[in-house]
Scaffold this motif. Sequence first.
Motif, PDB file in Angstrom:
ATOM      1  N   LEU A 194       3.395  37.193  17.222  1.00 38.47           N
ATOM      2  CA  LEU A 194       2.775  36.427  18.311  1.00 38.47           C
ATOM      3  C   LEU A 194       1.891  35.301  17.812  1.00 38.47           C
ATOM      4  O   LEU A 194       1.832  34.234  18.438  1.00 38.47           O
ATOM      5  N   ILE A 195       1.176  35.510  16.702  1.00 34.64           N
ATOM      6  CA  ILE A 195       0.279  34.448  16.227  1.00 34.64           C
ATOM      7  C   ILE A 195       1.018  33.378  15.438  1.00 34.64           C
ATOM      8  O   ILE A 195       0.462  32.306  15.186  1.00 34.64           O
ATOM      9  N   SER A 196       2.268  33.625  15.055  1.00 30.38           N
ATOM     10  CA  SER A 196       2.972  32.677  14.181  1.00 30.38           C
ATOM     11  C   SER A 196       3.141  31.305  14.831  1.00 30.38           C
ATOM     12  O   SER A 196       2.965  30.274  14.165  1.00 30.38           O
ATOM     13  N   SER A 233      -8.622  33.259  24.067  1.00 31.63           N
ATOM     14  CA  SER A 233      -7.412  33.020  23.272  1.00 31.63           C
ATOM     15  C   SER A 233      -7.736  32.992  21.777  1.00 31.63           C
ATOM     16  O   SER A 233      -7.013  33.581  20.965  1.00 31.63           O
ATOM     17  N   ILE A 234      -8.814  32.320  21.427  1.00 27.17           N
ATOM     18  CA  ILE A 234      -9.224  32.264  20.014  1.00 27.17           C
ATOM     19  C   ILE A 234      -9.599  33.661  19.516  1.00 27.17           C
ATOM     20  O   ILE A 234      -9.203  34.082  18.418  1.00 27.17           O
ATOM     21  N   CYS A 235     -10.338  34.400  20.343  1.00 31.51           N
ATOM     22  CA  CYS A 235     -10.706  35.771  19.965  1.00 31.51           C
ATOM     23  C   CYS A 235      -9.456  36.647  19.825  1.00 31.51           C
ATOM     24  O   CYS A 235      -9.379  37.502  18.926  1.00 31.51           O
ATOM     25  N   GLY A 236      -8.491  36.427  20.716  1.00 32.65           N
ATOM     26  CA  GLY A 236      -7.248  37.190  20.651  1.00 32.65           C
ATOM     27  C   GLY A 236      -6.483  36.933  19.378  1.00 32.65           C
ATOM     28  O   GLY A 236      -5.920  37.863  18.771  1.00 32.65           O
ATOM     29  N   ILE A 237      -6.455  35.680  18.927  1.00 32.40           N
ATOM     30  CA  ILE A 237      -5.780  35.344  17.667  1.00 32.40           C
ATOM     31  C   ILE A 237      -6.511  35.988  16.495  1.00 32.40           C
ATOM     32  O   ILE A 237      -5.881  36.573  15.594  1.00 32.40           O
ATOM     33  N   PRO A 255       1.907  30.442  26.063  1.00 31.90           N
ATOM     34  CA  PRO A 255       2.194  31.816  26.522  1.00 31.90           C
ATOM     35  C   PRO A 255       1.793  32.885  25.508  1.00 31.90           C
ATOM     36  O   PRO A 255       1.330  33.970  25.895  1.00 31.90           O
ATOM     37  N   PHE A 256       1.942  32.582  24.227  1.00 35.96           N
ATOM     38  CA  PHE A 256       1.580  33.560  23.187  1.00 35.96           C
ATOM     39  C   PHE A 256       0.066  33.721  23.110  1.00 35.96           C
ATOM     40  O   PHE A 256      -0.438  34.824  22.866  1.00 35.96           O
ATOM     41  N   MET A 257      -0.649  32.622  23.344  1.00 39.97           N
ATOM     42  CA  MET A 257      -2.110  32.707  23.374  1.00 39.97           C
ATOM     43  C   MET A 257      -2.583  33.480  24.600  1.00 39.97           C
ATOM     44  O   MET A 257      -3.578  34.209  24.536  1.00 39.97           O
ATOM     45  N   PHE A 258      -1.868  33.338  25.722  1.00 42.51           N
ATOM     46  CA  PHE A 258      -2.219  34.110  26.914  1.00 42.51           C
ATOM     47  C   PHE A 258      -2.058  35.612  26.650  1.00 42.51           C
ATOM     48  O   PHE A 258      -2.896  36.422  27.074  1.00 42.51           O
ATOM     49  N   ILE A 259      -0.979  35.977  25.988  1.00 43.49           N
ATOM     50  CA  ILE A 259      -0.729  37.393  25.687  1.00 43.49           C
ATOM     51  C   ILE A 259      -1.826  37.942  24.780  1.00 43.49           C
ATOM     52  O   ILE A 259      -2.372  39.032  25.015  1.00 43.49           O
ATOM     53  N   CYS A 275       7.173  35.172  34.340  1.00 47.53           N
ATOM     54  CA  CYS A 275       7.901  36.445  34.237  1.00 47.53           C
ATOM     55  C   CYS A 275       8.124  36.839  32.774  1.00 47.53           C
ATOM     56  O   CYS A 275       7.928  38.005  32.396  1.00 47.53           O
ATOM     57  N   LEU A 276       8.529  35.874  31.957  1.00 44.67           N
ATOM     58  CA  LEU A 276       8.819  36.176  30.551  1.00 44.67           C
ATOM     59  C   LEU A 276       7.549  36.514  29.781  1.00 44.67           C
ATOM     60  O   LEU A 276       7.569  37.364  28.879  1.00 44.67           O
ATOM     61  N   THR A 277       6.453  35.852  30.111  1.00 41.88           N
ATOM     62  CA  THR A 277       5.172  36.186  29.475  1.00 41.88           C
ATOM     63  C   THR A 277       4.815  37.638  29.768  1.00 41.88           C
ATOM     64  O   THR A 277       4.391  38.386  28.871  1.00 41.88           O
ATOM     65  N   TYR A 278       5.006  38.042  31.018  1.00 41.65           N
ATOM     66  CA  TYR A 278       4.768  39.440  31.395  1.00 41.65           C
ATOM     67  C   TYR A 278       5.687  40.386  30.618  1.00 41.65           C
ATOM     68  O   TYR A 278       5.230  41.396  30.063  1.00 41.65           O
TER      69      TYR A 278
END
Length: 577
Positions: free
Chosen positions: A314-316, A296-300, A340-344, A118-121
């Motif tokens: 988010l990346i910190s 996830s790596i591409c997202g970062i 969770p931050f990598m999922f986002i 829920c919090l990730t969402y």
Amino acid sequence: MNSKRLRIILFSVIGLAFAIRIYSVFANLPFIYWHDENHYIDNALCFGNWNFKLITFAHGALYPMVLFLEYSVYYIIGKVTGMFQCPLDLYIGYLKDPTSFFLMARLTTILCGTGVVCLTYLIAKKVYDMNIGLVAGLFAGFSLLMVQMSSVALADVPSVFVLLLSFLALVVSIEKLRDDRVYYIAAILIGLSVACKYYTIFGVAPLYIAAYIKCRNSENKTRRFFSLVTIASFFIFLGFCIGMPFFLPNLGRFFREAFISNSGAYIFTNPNKNVWLFYFTHHLRNGFGISLGILSICGICYAIYKHSKWDILLISIPVAHYLIFMHSTGFAYHLLPAAPFMFILAARFLYVISGRIFPRLKISVFLCLGILVVLPMFIDSVKFMITISSPDTREAAKTWIGENIPAGAKILGEGYIAAVPIHGPAIIENMETLKKDLDDVVSKGGSGFPLKTKMAHFSRLYGEDRTYNIFKAYALSADDVRRANASYIITTGDNDNPTGPELSYYLPDKYYAERRKMMDAVLARYSLIKSFMPSKEMTSWIPHLTDKDYEALRAVKWGSIRHYVKGPRIDIFKLKK
């Protein structure tokens, strides 16, 4: 897609995430086979005896404190309904059958694991978009890493839940630049998350970055920044003291066990030559799957390229986490604070790519691709929950021993950790065994309260059950076999394959050579009379999976999963006549 339909999908994801986590809530009970679960529960029950000393500072105190409150409510209900007459009845009930206590602890973790979804969402929705939040929640709901750690009575997932609450408060505080109250609440929550599990200390990175964001347009920005950081640091310490009040009177022991021991176990311990790639080739691949790991790596990388305030926040945590742990082996679950931050970030990158390639069908394509990415992990998660809920070799061995070995027999058994048969069958000790265990505990400075309680209420606890004179060891040696002169010996396959190759540094020198000597000593005087074999042998770290465990799990065939048997190989030997 309209918001109503998105909400229906979101509630379906949350409901299914809860269902998959609760599937294994009864696994193994009333036996204790999973590392560290009993430590938290024992600590919580010790608080009820007004013994506010942690068994070890290697783990935080917040989780057992929460369990203590739950058990207190359970006792009050039991007192009102006549189930308990005094606190001792509660503890005797735990010693006789700990099922209800483990269920409460596991349900706490399951609820926190569902809360992480829920919090990730919510975080992704606030900083990016509702659609991104939905797919990020999908990743958090069904990735194997999150599922495997959300169904056990451990502090990891609750600590991540509190960390995400803190991050959500940070987002709100940035939206209200002049209101610092929510910012300080975020600082307290970070302290509480660290008191639950130390590795969430990475939460200080976005906290201090948020301080800069809040004051970068102020007139006296340097002064305001240092003011915010100083006060926030105080509130972090305050939150830690609330969740970990026992460390102040025991500072020396706290630093020795919490920092020196933990860092020695997990940091700078990677013998692999490609240390910079270890997290990608091992932990991301195992815990996230190949597709989600790459996303996830591409997202970062994309977040670094765009470097908006939300991107930097988010990346910190993932970047700070990687810089500290990149030279360690550890386990995939050490990724939990960053996951969770990598999922986002993964969901955001997938959203951008979908819009670039299919601008007119962006939302539909984005949701379909999200499902395709998470599908292999969902299948692995279902496999994992079914296999850990399957029959166990240790339970079968316990039943066979109770039916075939006479009461009072002298048994030399291995697989015990602090007198608890984590890796072997939970056969019942007789009074002679309890006295030996008590002498050992008292000689090391312990109170021996659980053992004294067992001895004082022996008939109430065990009734007509067969009990045995057990000589306990974690791993038997050849000298143990020769000295004990036992009628029976029980060995466990967990000691033949204890950690997996990437964690072999845990083992003492010449471990396997000594193991072979022990087996030679056994076979010289004893005959094998019974073996209990699992479908797939895994390491002794369940549910902390290693490379070999993930490989074994993915090798399980759906056609045979109904007949799956978990656990180590258990061999029972009898003294030759």
